[in-house]
Every structure is written in structure tokens, then in C-alpha cells.
Design a protein around this motif. Structure first.
Motif, PDB file in Angstrom:
ATOM      1  N   ILE A  29      -0.599   1.732  40.097  1.00 43.66           N
ATOM      2  CA  ILE A  29      -1.876   1.206  39.760  1.00 43.66           C
ATOM      3  C   ILE A  29      -2.922   1.927  38.838  1.00 43.66           C
ATOM      4  CG2 ILE A  29      -3.828   0.217  40.995  1.00 43.66           C
ATOM      5  CD1 ILE A  29      -1.685  -0.295  43.191  1.00 43.66           C
ATOM      6  N   ARG A  30      -2.965   3.163  38.936  1.00 48.30           N
ATOM      7  CA  ARG A  30      -3.574   4.192  38.065  1.00 48.30           C
ATOM      8  C   ARG A  30      -3.600   3.643  36.618  1.00 48.30           C
ATOM      9  NH1 ARG A  30      -4.109   8.561  35.428  1.00 48.30           N
ATOM     10  NH2 ARG A  30      -1.962   9.056  35.600  1.00 48.30           N
ATOM     11  N   GLN A  31      -2.286   3.655  36.406  1.00 53.27           N
ATOM     12  CA  GLN A  31      -1.985   3.076  35.032  1.00 53.27           C
ATOM     13  C   GLN A  31      -1.933   1.756  34.465  1.00 53.27           C
ATOM     14  OE1 GLN A  31       1.225   5.578  32.792  1.00 53.27           O
ATOM     15  NE2 GLN A  31       1.275   6.936  34.812  1.00 53.27           N
ATOM     16  N   GLY A  32      -2.539   1.054  35.557  1.00 54.41           N
ATOM     17  CA  GLY A  32      -2.592  -0.438  35.182  1.00 54.41           C
ATOM     18  C   GLY A  32      -1.367  -1.058  34.907  1.00 54.41           C
ATOM     19  N   ASP A  36       7.119  -4.771  37.333  1.00 53.69           N
ATOM     20  CA  ASP A  36       7.861  -5.372  36.121  1.00 53.69           C
ATOM     21  C   ASP A  36       7.906  -4.294  34.838  1.00 53.69           C
ATOM     22  OD1 ASP A  36       9.155  -7.639  37.038  1.00 53.69           O
ATOM     23  OD2 ASP A  36       7.359  -8.625  36.655  1.00 53.69           O
ATOM     24  N   ASP A  37       6.774  -3.793  34.764  1.00 53.12           N
ATOM     25  CA  ASP A  37       6.551  -2.834  33.642  1.00 53.12           C
ATOM     26  C   ASP A  37       7.356  -1.619  34.095  1.00 53.12           C
ATOM     27  OD1 ASP A  37       4.877  -4.535  32.365  1.00 53.12           O
ATOM     28  OD2 ASP A  37       2.955  -3.286  33.354  1.00 53.12           O
ATOM     29  N   VAL A  38       7.352  -1.055  34.937  1.00 56.05           N
ATOM     30  CA  VAL A  38       8.070   0.330  35.437  1.00 56.05           C
ATOM     31  C   VAL A  38       9.379  -0.032  35.528  1.00 56.05           C
ATOM     32  CG1 VAL A  38       8.071   1.963  37.213  1.00 56.05           C
ATOM     33  CG2 VAL A  38       5.738   1.079  36.830  1.00 56.05           C
ATOM     34  N   VAL A  73       5.002  10.433  33.741  1.00 54.13           N
ATOM     35  CA  VAL A  73       4.507  11.693  34.122  1.00 54.13           C
ATOM     36  C   VAL A  73       5.605  12.614  34.641  1.00 54.13           C
ATOM     37  CG1 VAL A  73       2.688  10.131  35.038  1.00 54.13           C
ATOM     38  CG2 VAL A  73       4.627  10.530  36.479  1.00 54.13           C
ATOM     39  N   ASP A  74       5.008  13.833  34.754  1.00 50.82           N
ATOM     40  CA  ASP A  74       6.027  14.998  35.116  1.00 50.82           C
ATOM     41  C   ASP A  74       6.472  14.349  36.644  1.00 50.82           C
ATOM     42  OD1 ASP A  74       6.674  17.677  36.753  1.00 50.82           O
ATOM     43  OD2 ASP A  74       6.801  18.112  34.590  1.00 50.82           O
ATOM     44  N   SER A 113      -7.282  14.586  26.014  1.00 48.00           N
ATOM     45  CA  SER A 113      -6.573  13.987  27.434  1.00 48.00           C
ATOM     46  C   SER A 113      -5.098  13.962  27.418  1.00 48.00           C
ATOM     47  CB  SER A 113      -7.480  12.705  27.545  1.00 48.00           C
ATOM     48  OG  SER A 113      -7.094  11.825  26.478  1.00 48.00           O
ATOM     49  N   PRO A 114      -4.512  13.936  28.412  1.00 49.18           N
ATOM     50  CA  PRO A 114      -3.170  13.533  28.602  1.00 49.18           C
ATOM     51  C   PRO A 114      -2.651  12.314  28.037  1.00 49.18           C
ATOM     52  CG  PRO A 114      -4.017  14.426  30.663  1.00 49.18           C
ATOM     53  CD  PRO A 114      -5.159  14.108  29.908  1.00 49.18           C
ATOM     54  N   LEU A 115      -1.458  12.326  27.503  1.00 49.60           N
ATOM     55  CA  LEU A 115      -1.185  10.966  26.834  1.00 49.60           C
ATOM     56  C   LEU A 115      -0.753   9.789  27.997  1.00 49.60           C
ATOM     57  CD1 LEU A 115       1.100  12.542  23.926  1.00 49.60           C
ATOM     58  CD2 LEU A 115      -1.081  11.513  23.746  1.00 49.60           C
ATOM     59  N   ASP A 116      -0.464  10.227  29.063  1.00 48.93           N
ATOM     60  CA  ASP A 116      -0.308   9.394  30.151  1.00 48.93           C
ATOM     61  C   ASP A 116      -1.548   8.614  30.639  1.00 48.93           C
ATOM     62  OD1 ASP A 116      -1.121  11.259  31.761  1.00 48.93           O
ATOM     63  OD2 ASP A 116       0.329  11.383  33.100  1.00 48.93           O
ATOM     64  N   LEU A 117      -2.569   8.970  30.204  1.00 47.62           N
ATOM     65  CA  LEU A 117      -3.798   8.245  30.459  1.00 47.62           C
ATOM     66  C   LEU A 117      -4.345   7.149  29.325  1.00 47.62           C
ATOM     67  CD1 LEU A 117      -6.164  11.153  32.150  1.00 47.62           C
ATOM     68  CD2 LEU A 117      -4.730   9.519  33.144  1.00 47.62           C
ATOM     69  N   GLU A 118      -3.384   6.985  28.437  1.00 47.33           N
ATOM     70  CA  GLU A 118      -3.712   6.224  27.228  1.00 47.33           C
ATOM     71  C   GLU A 118      -4.006   4.885  27.776  1.00 47.33           C
ATOM     72  OE1 GLU A 118      -1.272   4.644  23.418  1.00 47.33           O
ATOM     73  OE2 GLU A 118      -0.945   6.810  23.841  1.00 47.33           O
TER      74      GLU A 118
END
Length: 199
Positions: A29-32, A36-38, A73-74, A113-118
Motif C-alpha cells: 500500500i505504501r508503494q501504491g 495484481d501489480d505484485v 525492496v530488500d 532518495s531510494p529508488l523504491d520510493l519512486e
């Protein structure tokens, strides 16, 4: 992402006491992202992901690695940590060339900033050569930017509005319009740029 860091076999199921489901759901959810996306990015079925998020089952280590890969993410970020454990997730060193991107011959962007927050929040250091500029097409609806000049002079234009900024000045503006940042001087300039995406 290596399985070795867990020091357990690929078939071993993590303890049922681990609240993996809620951690994975919060990160998704944090990544929006949707289930289905995951599922598409991880190769883990939507049904299995739903079962895991509802804590009806715990994933094997192999499945956890796939989910972490899908969430970009790690894997350690999906494991519970004690309240006393420092939560430092990512360090970006000043000399990390992987974080430096030439936007054009007159402008260089360094991601802070971390790329996973893009596409949620992004933080950059932007440097301009004399007379350099950064021209951007409209971003997603509701996107905002905050720019603070750290050296020199910059002109920011968003839509039909324009402002001149000097060292220490900051401006908050709409980035879902065509916008540009220009160095009007014959000397280099630089700024810190925060991009915020609204869901």
C-alpha cells in the motif's frame, strides 16, 4: 537477492508468529501497488498473496524473496524488527556514481532518495552549468515540487508563472504542468529538489 542471508533452507516456512502478512500489505500500500501489480512483478499468484496478507498462510523463503523482488525492496525490510533496532534502510554515499544521471549536457541530477520510493516521493540534488536548464513535461495529476537553491541563481517556471530564486530561496509549485528550471547566469548553480506524487 541472495537466499543465503537467511541461513535457512528454501523450503523452511517462517514462524507463524511473524506478522509477515501485515508487513507485506503495508509495504504494498505504501508503494501504491495492487495485488495484481505484485503478482505480475513477483510471479506469486494473486490468490497466494491475498492468503499471505490475511495471515492465513506464511510464505516459504523462496516465495518471500519473490515478493520482495516484486515490491523492489530488500527482503529484510519485510521481516519484523524489534523496537530497539535502528531503522536505517538505505544509505546513499556522495561518491555513488549509480545515483548520478545526466539529464542533458547542461544539467546533472543526483538522486538522494531510494529508488523504491519512486512515484511516491523523490529527492534530488540538481546541478546546472552556466545557462543550463531542465525542462519537464507535466507529471501525474497532483504532482508537486519544492526546490531550494543551494548555490547561484535559478529561474523556475510552472505553467505561466515564473519566479527568480537566489541562494537559500525555496519555491513550492505545481509539477503537473509543463515546467522548467533555468540557470540565467554565467556561473554554475545547484539546488535540492523534492518531488511529491499524490495518489
Amino acid at each position: 537477492m541472495s537466499n543465503k542471508k537467511f541461513n535457512i533452507s528454501n523450503e523452511e516456512i517462517l514462524p507463524a508468529s511473524y506478522p509477515l502478512g501485515s508487513i507485506i500489505r503495508k509495504e504494498r500500500i505504501r508503494q501504491g501497488m495492487t495485488l495484481d501489480d505484485v503478482a505480475r512483478l513477483s510471479g506469486v499468484s494473486k490468490g497466494m498473496l491475498s492468503q499471505i496478507e490475511q495471515s492465513k498462510t506464511n510464505p516459504t523463503v523462496v516465495v518471500l524473496l519473490r515478493i520482495a523482488s516484486g515490491l523492489r525492496v530488500d527482503p529484510s525490510r519485510l521481516l519484523p524488527t524489534s523496537a530497539s533496532t535502528p531503522k536505517i534502510w538505505k544509505t546513499i554515499r556522495a561518491d555513488d556514481s549509480n545515483c548520478i544521471f545526466p539529464a542533458n549536457p547542461t544539467c546533472t541530477i543526483r538522486t538522494l532518495s531510494p529508488l523504491d520510493l519512486e512515484k511516491q516521493i523523490e529527492f534530488y540534488e540538481v546541478t546546472f552549468k552556466p545557462k543550463g536548464e531542465l525542462i519537464s513535461e507535466p507529471h501525474f495529476e497532483g504532482t508537486e515540487e519544492i526546490l531550494t537553491v543551494s548555490n547561484g541563481t535559478l529561474v523556475v517556471k510552472s505553467g505561466e508563472n515564473e519566479v527568480v530564486l537566489h541562494k537559500g530561496d525555496s519555491v513550492h509549485y505545481a509539477a503537473d504542468l509543463a515546467h522548467r528550471i533555468t540557470n540565467p547566469d554565467k556561473t554554475p548553480s545547484s539546488a535540492f529538489l523534492l518531488v511529491r506524487y499524490r495518489s
